[in-house]
Design a protein around this motif. Structure first.
Motif, PDB file in Angstrom:
ATOM      1  N   SER A  32     -55.367  -3.926  -6.358  1.00  0.00           N
ATOM      2  CA  SER A  32     -56.618  -3.149  -6.721  1.00  0.00           C
ATOM      3  C   SER A  32     -57.752  -3.967  -7.190  1.00  0.00           C
ATOM      4  CB  SER A  32     -56.065  -2.133  -7.712  1.00  0.00           C
ATOM      5  OG  SER A  32     -55.555  -2.586  -8.923  1.00  0.00           O
ATOM      6  N   LYS A  33     -57.907  -5.286  -6.860  1.00  0.00           N
ATOM      7  CA  LYS A  33     -59.006  -5.913  -7.543  1.00  0.00           C
ATOM      8  C   LYS A  33     -60.290  -5.502  -6.680  1.00  0.00           C
ATOM      9  CE  LYS A  33     -56.250  -9.459  -9.479  1.00  0.00           C
ATOM     10  NZ  LYS A  33     -55.685 -10.605  -9.619  1.00  0.00           N
ATOM     11  N   LYS A  36     -61.770  -3.275  -0.264  1.00  0.00           N
ATOM     12  CA  LYS A  36     -61.296  -3.601   0.753  1.00  0.00           C
ATOM     13  C   LYS A  36     -60.117  -3.753   0.961  1.00  0.00           C
ATOM     14  CE  LYS A  36     -62.255  -6.672   4.354  1.00  0.00           C
ATOM     15  NZ  LYS A  36     -63.078  -7.971   4.958  1.00  0.00           N
ATOM     16  N   THR A  37     -59.519  -4.614   0.024  1.00  0.00           N
ATOM     17  CA  THR A  37     -57.889  -4.708   0.222  1.00  0.00           C
ATOM     18  C   THR A  37     -57.351  -3.561  -0.159  1.00  0.00           C
ATOM     19  OG1 THR A  37     -58.159  -5.859  -2.223  1.00  0.00           O
ATOM     20  CG2 THR A  37     -58.018  -7.175  -0.215  1.00  0.00           C
ATOM     21  N   ALA A  38     -57.671  -2.878  -1.263  1.00  0.00           N
ATOM     22  CA  ALA A  38     -56.938  -1.638  -1.353  1.00  0.00           C
ATOM     23  C   ALA A  38     -57.029  -0.641  -0.577  1.00  0.00           C
ATOM     24  CB  ALA A  38     -57.627  -0.949  -2.972  1.00  0.00           C
ATOM     25  N   LEU A  39     -58.058  -0.517   0.432  1.00  0.00           N
ATOM     26  CA  LEU A  39     -58.146   0.537   1.408  1.00  0.00           C
ATOM     27  C   LEU A  39     -56.832   0.087   2.684  1.00  0.00           C
ATOM     28  CD1 LEU A  39     -61.901   0.946   1.917  1.00  0.00           C
ATOM     29  CD2 LEU A  39     -60.308   2.753   1.617  1.00  0.00           C
ATOM     30  N   LEU A 158     -55.017   7.086  -2.546  1.00  0.00           N
ATOM     31  CA  LEU A 158     -55.980   7.677  -3.434  1.00  0.00           C
ATOM     32  C   LEU A 158     -55.899   6.990  -4.646  1.00  0.00           C
ATOM     33  CD1 LEU A 158     -58.022  10.087  -3.376  1.00  0.00           C
ATOM     34  CD2 LEU A 158     -56.297  11.359  -4.443  1.00  0.00           C
ATOM     35  N   ALA A 159     -54.919   6.807  -5.271  1.00  0.00           N
ATOM     36  CA  ALA A 159     -54.805   6.069  -6.634  1.00  0.00           C
ATOM     37  C   ALA A 159     -55.242   4.586  -6.620  1.00  0.00           C
ATOM     38  CB  ALA A 159     -53.198   6.246  -6.962  1.00  0.00           C
ATOM     39  N   ILE A 160     -54.791   3.845  -5.606  1.00  0.00           N
ATOM     40  CA  ILE A 160     -55.023   2.399  -5.464  1.00  0.00           C
ATOM     41  C   ILE A 160     -56.754   2.267  -5.187  1.00  0.00           C
ATOM     42  CG2 ILE A 160     -54.706   1.974  -3.027  1.00  0.00           C
ATOM     43  CD1 ILE A 160     -53.379  -0.625  -3.840  1.00  0.00           C
ATOM     44  N   VAL A 161     -56.972   3.087  -4.423  1.00  0.00           N
ATOM     45  CA  VAL A 161     -58.573   2.819  -3.874  1.00  0.00           C
ATOM     46  C   VAL A 161     -59.600   3.287  -5.003  1.00  0.00           C
ATOM     47  CG1 VAL A 161     -60.550   3.807  -2.503  1.00  0.00           C
ATOM     48  CG2 VAL A 161     -58.200   3.113  -1.556  1.00  0.00           C
ATOM     49  N   SER A 162     -59.029   4.320  -6.012  1.00  0.00           N
ATOM     50  CA  SER A 162     -59.801   4.911  -7.057  1.00  0.00           C
ATOM     51  C   SER A 162     -59.737   3.619  -7.964  1.00  0.00           C
ATOM     52  CB  SER A 162     -59.223   6.111  -7.576  1.00  0.00           C
ATOM     53  OG  SER A 162     -59.255   7.403  -6.566  1.00  0.00           O
ATOM     54  N   GLU A 168     -64.069  -2.403  -9.609  1.00  0.00           N
ATOM     55  CA  GLU A 168     -65.434  -3.273  -9.186  1.00  0.00           C
ATOM     56  C   GLU A 168     -66.530  -3.020  -9.989  1.00  0.00           C
ATOM     57  OE1 GLU A 168     -66.073  -2.798  -5.247  1.00  0.00           O
ATOM     58  OE2 GLU A 168     -64.290  -4.188  -4.598  1.00  0.00           O
ATOM     59  N   LYS A 169     -66.539  -1.609 -10.366  1.00  0.00           N
ATOM     60  CA  LYS A 169     -67.766  -1.190 -11.263  1.00  0.00           C
ATOM     61  C   LYS A 169     -67.876  -1.801 -12.451  1.00  0.00           C
ATOM     62  CE  LYS A 169     -69.799   1.665  -8.666  1.00  0.00           C
ATOM     63  NZ  LYS A 169     -71.517   1.415  -8.231  1.00  0.00           N
TER      64      LYS A 169
END
Length: 204
Positions: A32-33, A36-39, A158-162, A168-169
């Motif tokens: 989850s860093k 792109k990889t999370a997607l 949903l959890a990993i992309v969030s 990232e932010k």
């Protein structure tokens, strides 16, 4: 139809594998860093859970439970092979993960390299096996198992992309040194879990 929608929403939000049961945390935190990889991993988990839950249901109902082998011979009516369940379920999951791995390597080599060891490791991801085991305890039928698998996969996605978007932010935020990295990821996950717990009791 309403029951199927209810199962999907419940498995994705109310009983989220990551944020409520905290299953599959290793790949969730490690991948989850970046969004792109999370997607990529989230989509892979949706596919694997969406396929393995109904396939494992078919195998269990037609081969493993007591009386399932009576179609071979009436003498096998009292035979139960449920003690082989975990081995067979993990074998099915491993086959699906290998399929996903080959597809991603073929069509997106950069994503394949960025996911690294965590792509084949979803074979032993607790949320994948948990989907099959929860399906059994909840006594779902074939269609309900498919919807439950897709909903659980979507909840993981949903959890990993969030989490990846939030990480990232806050990458350049002024965070105290001891909380940087996994420390802040755990805090954010806990807050997201509290938010999802607010959805408990919802029934469509």
């Amino acid at each position: 139809m309403g029951d199927l929608i209810n199962i999907f929403v419940k498995s994705a939000f109310v009983e989220n594998m990551i944020l409520i049961y905290f299953l599959g945390m290793c790949s969730y935190l490690a991948v989850s860093k970046s969004v792109k990889t999370a997607l990529g991993l989230g989509a892979a988990v949706i596919f694997v859970l969406g396929v393995t839950a109904p396939v494992n249901w078919i195998i269990r109902e037609n081969l493993l439970v007591e009386g399932a082998l009576s179609w071979i011979s009436p003498s096998l009516e009292n035979v139960s092979l449920e003690f082989l369940g975990l081995i067979i379920y993990i074998g099915v999951i491993a086959a699906m993960v290998q399929l996903v791995e080959m597809v991603i390597e073929k069509f997106s080599p950069s994503l394949y390299l960025s996911l690294g060891i965590f792509l084949p490791l979803i074979t032993v991801n607790c949320s994948i096996l948990g989907g099959t085991l929860f399906m059994i305890t909840k006594e779902y039928n074939l269609v309900e198992s498919l919807v439950f698998g897709l909903g659980s996969g979507f909840g993981f996605f949903l959890a990993i992309v969030s989490l990846a978007a939030i990480r990232e932010k806050i990458r350049y935020s002024n965070i105290p040194a001891p909380l940087r990295g996994l420390g802040m990821a755990f805090i954010i996950t806990g807050l997201m879990g509290l938010a999802f717990m607010g959805l408990m009791g919802i029934k469509l």
